[in-house]
Every structure is written in structure tokens, then in C-alpha cells.
Enzyme design. Structure first.
Site, PDB file in Angstrom:
ATOM      1  N   HIS A 326      -8.515 -33.241 -17.394  1.00  0.00           N
ATOM      2  CA  HIS A 326      -9.741 -33.265 -16.627  1.00  0.00           C
ATOM      3  C   HIS A 326      -9.411 -32.664 -15.264  1.00  0.00           C
ATOM      4  CE1 HIS A 326     -13.364 -34.581 -14.677  1.00  0.00           C
ATOM      5  NE2 HIS A 326     -13.853 -34.926 -15.843  1.00  0.00           N
ATOM      6  N   ARG A 346     -19.295 -32.102  -8.893  1.00  0.00           N
ATOM      7  CA  ARG A 346     -19.403 -30.649  -8.745  1.00  0.00           C
ATOM      8  C   ARG A 346     -20.785 -30.172  -9.175  1.00  0.00           C
ATOM      9  NH1 ARG A 346     -15.286 -29.035 -12.494  1.00  0.00           N
ATOM     10  NH2 ARG A 346     -15.097 -31.248 -12.976  1.00  0.00           N
TER      11      ARG A 346
END
Lengths: 558, 260
Positions: A326, A346
């Protein structure tokens, strides 16, 4: 505690570039995404799966010739903890119908189903019953329960997400059983998030065509584990749980059937022999190998034990070269290191920045590409930020979310993350986070068919230890479904096999003898001894002060 | 200035290091003094000091309940409670882990129960030994209102007990502090299961789907997909319609309903 003065000084550079970056984001301008060719380059140079270095082909066993990460290959080419010729297999300590190795979500589900099928079960745990990656899964569990959805679409989403490298009978089993798993858990008294009329709340996840993620707060895995463990405890007449007693070797019988295992009592350092008519391997993944030094989201005991034991018994594996990293794991504060920071940060517009507060990548590349770009910036370009505990991180500029979407957005959209950092004196609506890629999931594992059977009669597999369900990339919410679907299938299958009449012949470790002979013939020098059971986090200084070279014999007092 | 030609020493995996110039602080593990880097968690500080956990470490992420720890600061009477993997070391902290604390668990058959509080009272009569001292709540590392859910159970409000206790990680610190010797977290587990099975409405749409699956409705579709060429499978994948994010539950239908 919050950020140290040194880090606070560096944050000023992030703040200095923020106004221009926010303006840019408002104009809907982004740091350019990579072309397909550039993606290839950065992946091959910096993604641990793609890098050619620190890899090797295994020289022995069912996957001979296949290339793995060195840490993985070394364990596949390892020798046993015991000298097989010196073990007395006539002294049986426990006899049972089904031995389940690993009491996480998959193993515990298997134990309940085998007990339902009339079998006496032993569950051997490395740590406590339930210590597993299951308990750490937050987001949810996929199942096509809604009217607009069906197992057909769950199949398609899963195999597309896995780049069509998945084993199809496993995908079909997963898609078909998923709603049955939810119904089973509901009946066991699991608290799903529900609408008032009892309909499960569902959400989309990356790669889903239908809203299919059912959840239980933001601790779905913990709720699953609590419930199935509690149910196993209700069946103490059929299910015996042994804790701090990991399996260290599978046992076969003289006909080549799987017929039990050697357990190791980690507290008293004694070994014991379990004779069983069937064995379910549910030992989980390998995050704690810390491949290439990466931090991990995995629990303390995730050390690939099951794959290692099965390999010696002739059961190979698939997709084990593939690991899910990740891109944004926590790098600071230390107590959160390795834990996930959701992609949503994000998605809400936060930039990823280097030590100078500069952007160096498009923030929403595919996970593997994004991870590689972060690694490149820190390692090759040396533009990472060093934490007080010697870790490298990059900034994830969460405060700009407030500027883009209005004050209070961070706390509203990311409540769990906000609290997690606030607890350690960091307000992520005002200060950026330090992140680095973290090792999340073992995509591959041992070979099984859709009924959870291995090629070895009497040996079943379920959960993260098996390979093929997810191919080379796993969708969110399919790991929790994997453990319930294949845990249940393994338990049902093992019970049926036992009820069909199984006569265990003389126990043997000949497969280990044969495997170690192969090691010697292949010229494998100084093979590791495995399973390694637990990672060792001793510092170099401590290890040195244990005087390994000056010791006459063993560690005194042990 | 540090030597830039030398690779800086970097912590890998979960192994902590003491970077040059970093500060250390004294902590007392079961009374014995160790110097450890500041900012580390109790768990990592102990590993830095040379301990290797067998008990007392699990998920290392604050959710499994393996590492409950009790500590005091030098010169202060007050006891503090936390998880070793989530609590940062402080100078002159005296600590001990309590990785296990004995607690009675009653066995039951959920399928033969009803959604009434008497069931819980019969299995855990010790609930009524609660003197409302609130030490359980003060000890909870998850900030669960333990006394609140114990009281709810006594008052017969199973839903309230289930919801208040939801964040429980079953570490046992509450039970270790209880004057009434109540196994709070086991009773709470029972309350949650009774709530989910008998009080919260069951999912009707799920029952239908289970019947369809058991009737074999989807087997031909899954067989077809399993036997398809990769190119055809890719085409089907690309052709999927996506359920709109904001569609209300159970309302949206795709144009192509042949695979539902």
C-alpha cells in the site's frame, strides 16, 4: 508529543509551497501522470515485485525454477526445525479427527464447520486464538447480496481486478458462497451495519461494479473474529483450542495422506505429536518477513509458516511472487508505523511531497506505481524525510484538503485517521502526515481447488495462505470473504472426508528427509531453519551483547 | 555536519534504532531500568531494550487486545492503563504488561435463546455485584463506557449494551479492576450476539439471495465465465455497468438484467 522541532522546521517548506499547489489544484491542474512506458520503468526499477535484484529462483521442491523475493525463496529452501530421523512418531500426544493449523478467521470458520459435521477438532494457534490479520481488517467484506448485483458480477470484478491471473474455480467459489457467508455470520450474531429494515449497508470499493462491501463499523474483521471465536468457544465439547502451540511440521502417513502435525509449545519448549484424519492449513500470510525492509500492516505472527510446511510435503504455490504494497503506510509517529492511510486522503486532493515540499508524482496512480514512485524519491533521489527513529517518509499534505473542500473536511471525512493522529499530538487538518509504502497482503499462496483441497489427500487450505483467489492483485473486501468462504469449505470438506472413513497408517516424516536430501543435492548451502514462527526485532547492539560467538553452548539459563 | 557519503542508518521492518543525536529516556520495566529512544511505543521500546515478546504482542495496531499494560509515573500515585503498541514511552514510567487475566465465560447455545435480558442475567448473575465504582471504564484503553454497558445490561437494554460495547477489544483490563469480579467483556459479547440475532432486523434481501444460490440459479453463469477465453472475459469485464455512487439501497437496476 507531536512532531519534533526538526520535523516542524521541515513542515515549513511544505507550507511554503502549499498556496501555489492549492491554486494549481483549484485550476484542476495536476502533476502529470506517468505514461505506460514510464510506469513500466519506475515499476521495474523501484517496485519490489518487479525489481530484478534481491530475487532468486528456488532450486528445490514443487516450484523449482520459479523466481521469488529472496526472503521468500530462502524460506522455501529451508530445512526443518527438527531432525526427522530422531523424532519418535510412535508416541502420539493428541488424536483427533480434524487438526486446524491457525485460529484466525479462516481456521476458526473451518473448525466450526468441521464440528458441525460431527468431527472432533483441535485448533493449534501460534499466539492466542484469534491473533491474525482477520482481526485487523477494517473496511468490509464483499458479497453480492443486493438485487442489482449477482455472483456473476462479483466474479467479473474479482478476476478483472486480478488482471485475469486468478484461478477461476476459486473465483467462482468465492462469488457463489459470499452471500452464504454473510447469512452465516448474521445468524451467528454478527453486528453488520444495517438500514432500519435489516438490509445490510453496502458501499463501492476500488474495482467494484456494484456496491457490495458490507461492514461492521470500521472494524469488520475484528467483529467477525470476535463472533466466530465466541462460537468456537461454545463448542468446547468438540473443539479443543491450543494456544502458543504453532505447528512446525506436517506429518504424513505411510500411504502419503496428510495425517497430523508436530506442535511446539512456545512456553515450555516441548514438542508434541498430533495424529489427525484431516488437516486444515490456515496460517495466514507473510507480512512479518518485512521483504526488503518494508514495514507491514500484518500481525506479529505472519511469517509464512503454512506455505513452508506444505512445500516440504509436496504442495506447491502460485502467485507468491506478488505482494500487495500500500503506497501510504504511516512512517511517523512510531506507534502507527506501517498502518494504513486510506487512498481517500489522496482522493480528496492531498499531494505527496518530498523533503523540499515539492511534488514528484501524480497522487492517484495505481497502487503499485504510486508505491514505486515514493520509493524512488526517497531511496534513489534521497529526498525523503528522516524520522527520529531512523525511518524514511514522504509528506502527505492533508491540510490542503481543508483549503480545497472547506474547514472541518478532514475531521468529517477521515474521522478514524484524525483521532489516530490526534492521540499522538498531530492534527492532520493542520499538519501533513509522513508516509511510506507498507507491505499489506500476500497475494499468492498454496495450491488448492475450489473445494479447498490440496493435492495431498486429507490436507485442506483456507485464507491468506492459499493462492489463486485474487490472482496478482486483490480487491478490497475480498480477503475477509476469502477466509469465510474457504474456511467454511475446508471445514465441510474435511468433515466429509473424515466421515467417509479414513484410516491413518504409520506416521512419517519421510517427506522432510527427502526434501532435505534434495536441498543437499541442489547445493543449497546454509539453508534457513523454518518456520521462523516469530520475527526477531533485536537491535544489532543487543544481538552483539548476547555474545553469540563467545558462548560455549546455547544461551545460559534457557 | 554528518558525513553524507555514509548511508544513514535506517530502521527497517519494525526494528527501531537510535539515530545519531537522538535522545533516550529511562523507563522501568517491572521495576528494572532501561534507556530507550523517546517517541517509541512501549512495545517497541521494550524490543529496543532487548525483550522478545511471546505473550503481550499481537496485531501491533491497537485492535487485538494482546498487550494491555498498566503504568505509573515515578512519584505519582495514579495508575494509567494503555496498550503497549499504542502508548508512547515517557521518562520515568514504571510499567508491567497484563497479557492475560482470568475471567469466567458462560457457554450458551445462541440458536436456542431469545432476545431478552433475562438470558444474560441467568448466565452472568455476577452483573448484579457491580457497585458502579467505574474502575472498569477508567481502565479501558479503548475509552469504552464499560460501566455504561454493564448498567444497560442490568436494566435490560440489550441494544444499548451492544452499541456501547462495540469498540471492545476484549483485552481484559476491565475485569482485572472489577470489585464485583465481573467478566464484563464476555457478557458484552453475549449482548452483541443476542442483539444482532434477535433484536436487529434480519436482512430479507439476503434470504432471497441465499435461496437463489442454493437453488443453483447462478451455477450456469459461473460455469460459463469459468470456461471463457480470456479475451471474452475481458470484453465482459469492460462492458459492466457501474451502480451509481448515490443510488439508494435496493433501487437501482442495470439495463442488462440477464445476469441478476
Amino acid at each position: 508529543m507531536g512532531y519534533t522541532p526538526e520535523l516542524q522546521e521541515l513542515i515549513k517548506r511544505v507550507e511554503a509551497t502549499r498556496p501555489a499547489r492549492v491554486e494549481m489544484a483549484r485550476r484542476n491542474e495536476h502533476y502529470p501522470a506517468l505514461s505506460m512506458a514510464e510506469r513500466e520503468t519506475v515499476l521495474s526499477k523501484h517496485h519490489p515485485d518487479y525489481q530484478a535484484d534481491a530475487k532468486m529462483a528456488v532450486r528445490v521442491g514443487p516450484n523449482k525454477g520459479d523466481v521469488f523475493q529472496e526472503g521468500v525463496a530462502r524460506l522455501l529452501e529451508s530445512r526443518s526445525i527438527v531432525r526427522p530421523g530422531l523424532v519418535d512418531l510412535n508416541k502420539i500426544d493428541h488424536e483427533t479427527d480434524v487438526l486446524v493449523i491457525g485460529g484466525g478467521g479462516a481456521g476458526t470458520s473451518a473448525a466450526i464447520m468441521a464440528a458441525d459435521g460431527g468431527c472432533r477438532v483441535i485448533v493449534a494457534n501460534k499466539l492466542r486464538h484469534g491473533d491474525s490479520n482477520t482481526i485487523m481488517a477494517e473496511g468490509g467484506i464483499q458479497a453480492a447480496t443486493q438485487e442489482c448485483d449477482s455472483p456473476y458480477y462479483h466474479f467479473l470484478d474479482t478476476i478483472g481486478g486480478g488482471h485475469f491471473t486468478n484461478q477461476r474455480d476459486l473465483v467462482a467459489a468465492l462469488a457463489k458462497d459470499a452471500p452464504l457467508s454473510i447469512a452465516w455470520l448474521e445468524k451467528l450474531g454478527m453486528m453488520f451495519n444495517k438500514h432500519e429494515d435489516g438490509r445490510t449497508v453496502v458501499r463501492h470499493c476500488g474495482g467494484s461494479s456494484r456496491k457490495r462491501l458490507q461492514s461492521s463499523g470500521d472494524m469488520t474483521g475484528a467483529e467477525i473474529m470476535r463472533v466466530v471465536r465466541d462460537e468456537a468457544r461454545n463448542r468446547a465439547d468438540m473443539i479443543t483450542v491450543l494456544e502458543f502451540s504453532p505447528a512446525i511440521e506436517l506429518l504424513l502417513d505411510s500411504e502419503g495422506k496428510c495425517a497430523g502435525a508436530i506442535l511446539f509449545n512456545m512456553e515450555t519448549k516441548e514438542f508434541s505429536i498430533v495424529k489427525a484424519k484431516a488437516v486444515v492449513l490456515a496460517t495466514g500470510g507473510f507480512g512479518r518477513l518485512h521483504i526488503k525492509g518494508f514495514a507491514t500492516t500484518n500481525h506479529y505472527g505472519a511469517t509464512m509458516d503454512g506455505v513452508v510446511m506444505a512445500y516440504r510435503a509436496g504442495v506447491g504455490n502460485k502467485s507468491l511472487h506478488s505482494t500487495q504494497y500500500h503506497p501510504t503506510g504511516v512512517a511517523y509517529p512510531e506507534q502507527n508505523v506501517g498502518l494504513l492511510i486510506t487512498e481517500k486522503v489522496r482522493g480528496l486532493g492531498a499531494h505527496v511531497l518530498n523533503i523540499d515540499g515539492e511534488q514528484f508524482c501524480f497522487p492517484l496512480e495505481p497502487r503499485d506505481v504510486e508505491s514505486a514512485e515514493l520509493i524512488q524519491e526517497a531511496m534513489e533521489k534521497g529526498k525523503g524525510i528522516m524520522t527520529p527513529t531512523g525511518r524514511v517518509g514522504l509528506w502527505l499534505d492533508s491540510p490542503m484538503i481543508e483549503e480545497l473542500h472547506g474547514p472541518g473536511t478532514v475531521k468529517k471525512e477521515l474521522p478514524a485517521k484524525f483521532i489516530q493522529f490526534e492521540r499522538h499530538g498531530i492534527d492532520i487538518s493542520k499538519q501533513p502526515m509522513l508516509v511510506y509504502p507498507t507491505l499489506h497482503y500476500q497475494n499468492g499462496g498454496i495450491n488448492v481447488n475450489g473445494d479447498s483441497e490440496t493435492i495431498l489427500p486429507g490436507l485442506y487450505g483456507a485464507g491468506e495462505v492459499i493462492g489463486g483467489v485474487h490472482g496478482e492483485n486483490r480487491l478490497m473486501g475480498n480477503s475477509l470473504q476469502d477466509i469465510i468462504t474457504f474456511g467454511r469449505r475446508a471445514g465441510i470438506g474435511a468433515a466429509k472426508y473424515v466421515q467417509g472413513g479414513v484410516e491413518v497408517k504409520d506416521l512419517t516424516l519421510d517427506h522432510v528427509v527427502k526434501f532435505e536430501k534434495e536441498l543437499a543435492e541442489a547445493g543449497v548451502e546454509n539453508p534457513a531453519v523454518a518456520p521462523i514462527i516469530l520475527p526477531d526485532y533485536s537491535t544489532d547492539e543487543v544481538a552483539e551483547r548476547r555474545w553469540p560467538k563467545a558462548l560455549t553452548e546455547g544461551v545460559p539459563g534457557v | 555536519m554528518c558525513d553524507t557519503t555514509k548511508t544513514p542508518k535506517v530502521a527497517t521492518g519494525d526494528r527501531a534504532i537510535l539515530p545519531e543525536g537522538a535522545r533516550t529516556i529511562p523507563i522501568f520495566v517491572m521495576g528494572k531500568k532501561y534507556e530507550v529512544p523517546e517517541t517509541l511505543t512501549i512495545m517497541k521500546a521494550m524490543e529496543f531494550a532487548g525483550f522478545r515478546f511471546l505473550r503481550g504482542a499481537g496485531c501491533r495496531g491497537g485492535i487485538c487486545g494482546a498487550c494491555p499494560t498498566v503504568y505509573r509515573m515515578a512519584g505519582d500515585y495514579k495508575l494509567h492503563f494503555g496498550l503497549a503498541c499504542q502508548t508512547v514511552v515517557e521518562a520515568n514510567m514504571y510499567l508491567a504488561q497484563i497479557p492475560f487475566f482470568p475471567a469466567n465465560r458462560a457457554s450458551f447455545k445462541l440458536e436456542e435463546m431469545e432476545g431478552v435480558a433475562e438470558t444474560i442475567h441467568a448466565l452472568y448473575p455476577e452483573l448484579f455485584r457491580c457497585v458502579a465504582c467505574n474502575l472498569c471504564t477508567k481502565a479501558c484503553p479503548m475509552d469504552v463506557d464499560v460501566l455504561g454497558y454493564v448498567s444497560a445490561m442490568k436494566q435490560g437494554n440489550i441494544e444499548k449494551a451492544a452499541r456501547i460495547s462495540f469498540d471492545c477489544i476484549q483485552c481484559g483490563l476491565c475485569a482485572s479492576r472489577c470489585m464485583g469480579e465481573i467478566p464484563q467483556y464476555h457478557a458484552a459479547q453475549l449482548a452483541r450476539r443476542i442483539f444482532a440475532r434477535y433484536i436487529q432486523p434480519q436482512a430479507e434481501h439476503l434470504k432471497n439471495r441465499v435461496m437463489e444460490i442454493e437453488g443453483g440459479k447462478y451455477d450456469p453463469m459461473l460455469d460459463e465465465l469459468s470456461g471463457m477465453k480470456k479475451e471474452d472475459l475481458e470484453a465482459r469485464y469492460v462492458a459492466r455497468e457501474r451502480e451509481p455512487d448515490l443510488a439508494a439501497a435496493g433501487t437501482w437496476q442495470p439495463k442488462d438484467t440477464s445476469h441478476l
